[in-house]
Scaffold this motif. Structure first.
Motif: not given
Ligand code: SF4
Ligand code: FES
Lengths: 250, 130
Positions: B23-25, B29-36, B77-82, B85-89
């Motif tokens: 679910l976390r994953y 993934e869903i944040t990309s809809i908002f970014v798009g 919020a979606a962009a910050v979350y995305h 998680t990206w930076f941590n990866a």
């Protein structure tokens, strides 16, 4: 000598007999085990005292052979490394997901073995030299470059955790691709180009969407997710060099 | 007598309910809809700007609506979350080895946060906030 404490353990084990069953079903067992015991101990006790027909694989009982992987309360785990005291109530034990069930908790690892073979998980020397010239030497720094990725015990927990493997069985998957990375990173190896034919494909690293579950469940801290992401980067660089830099084509 | 190994299907649309980490994953993934969607909004804005001052004024007015503000907050919020998680990866994807040791992962991720802050301030400065 102090008395070892005991506890009553309830397990719900998924059973499947290929000779008679068309579906798998849960069977409940109750055994008394040492407080310090692991799930594998409980299974062995059941097999010895209650039900000799129960099947499961194990060998080392010390988290090195990789044969005792199963789902414990929905999480892929080594049963010899999963302490009973960490659980309350009934413990649900199932065979590793994403693999066909051979019998009870025993799954068929053939697909993983096949994939492991495909990535050529052995050193392909850069240049062959006669034995008289001695060994291929390596510095500690060169060793550290791949050491973590060489710790894999082939337990397949990462395959059971990976939803991409479950959905797309063609995916070469975390441990096998990580093995490719381990040898690619080895200073003595010159086989990367051959392995790229498997690695840099849709079935290879590009099937990975970085769920990261493999690294979360890996009992040997191999971190397959990191190996795959690194291979995505180097494969992309290959592509850029080949397609966008004049004269870069090899 | 048939001795068939039992193959269990993975539910193709509901597998991510099987474990919290899935679910976390999916939420990532869903944040990309908002970014798009936000990128699309920027493109529409450019198109309005090109069509003349009245179109542009209308676009700006639209941005001030309650719906638009809610969308912007969600997209932020979606962009910050995305991004986090990206930076941590990044520490997994880009390990840096110096001699026998690896640079600690949080230094690599931390460097990304620093660059993020610096670039954000640079952009705010360019658009005249300071
Ligand atoms: S990478 Fe880890 S989880 Fe996967 S097979 Fe190897 S040891 Fe097991
Ligand atoms: S029995 Fe060998 S890893 Fe568990």
């Amino acid at each position: 000598m102090t008395q070892m404490k005991e506890r009553l353990v309830q397990l719900e084990v998924l059973r499947y007999n290929p000779d008679t069953d068309t579906e798998a079903h849960f069977q409940r067992y109750e055994v008394t085990c040492y407080e310090e015991g692991v799930v594998l101990d409980a299974l062995n006790k059941i097999k010895a005292d209650i039900d000799p027909t129960l099947n499961f694989r194990w060998s080392c009982h010390m988290a090195v052979c990789g044969s005792c992987g199963m789902m414990i309360n929905g999480e892929p785990k080594l049963s010899c490394h999963t302490f009973l005291r960490e659980y309350e109530g009934v413990i649900r034990v199932e065979p590793l997901t994403h693999f066909p069930i051979e019998r009870d908790l025993v799954t068929a690892p053939d697909d993983f073995m096949e994939k492991l073979k495909r990535v050529k998980p052995y050193i392909i020397p850069k240049e062959d030299k006669p034995i008289s010239e001695g060994e291929y030497k390596q510095t500690p720094a060169q060793l550290m470059k791949f050491r973590q990725y060489s710790m894999c015990i082939n337990c397949m927990l990462c395959y059971a955790a990976c939803p991409q493997y479950g959905l797309t069985p063609e995916f070469i998957g975390p441990a096998a691709l990580t093995m490719a990375h381990r040898y690619n990173q080895d200073s003595r190896d010159g086989g990367r180009k051959e392995r790229q034919e498997v690695v840099a494909t849709h079935e290879g690293v590009w099937e990975c969407t970085f769920v990261g579950a493999c690294s979360e469940v890996c009992p040997a801290h191999v971190d397959p997710a990191s190996a795959l992401q690194q291979m995505k980067i180097t494969s992309s660089i290959d592509w850029i060099v080949e397609h966008m830099i004049p004269g870069g084509k090899k | 007598m048939s001795r068939r190994p039992l193959v269990r299907e993975v539910p193709p649309t509901s597998w991510y309910f099987r474990h919290p980490r899935y679910l976390r994953y999916m939420s990532r993934e869903i944040t990309s809809i908002f970014v798009g969607a936000y990128c699309l909004l920027l493109v529409v804005g450019l198109q309005r700007l090109a069509s003349g001052p009245t179109a542009w004024e209308g676009f700006l007015l639209g941005l001030r609506s309650a719906d638009s503000i809610v969308f912007h907050l969600l997209a932020l919020a979606a962009a910050v979350y995305h991004a986090t998680t990206w930076f941590n990866a990044t520490q997994k994807a880009m390990p840096i080895q110096i001699g026998e040791d690896f640079v600690p992962g949080n230094v690599i991720s931390g460097a990304h946060y620093v660059v993020w802050v610096v670039l954000s301030f640079a952009i705010l400065f360019l658009v005249g906030v300071f």
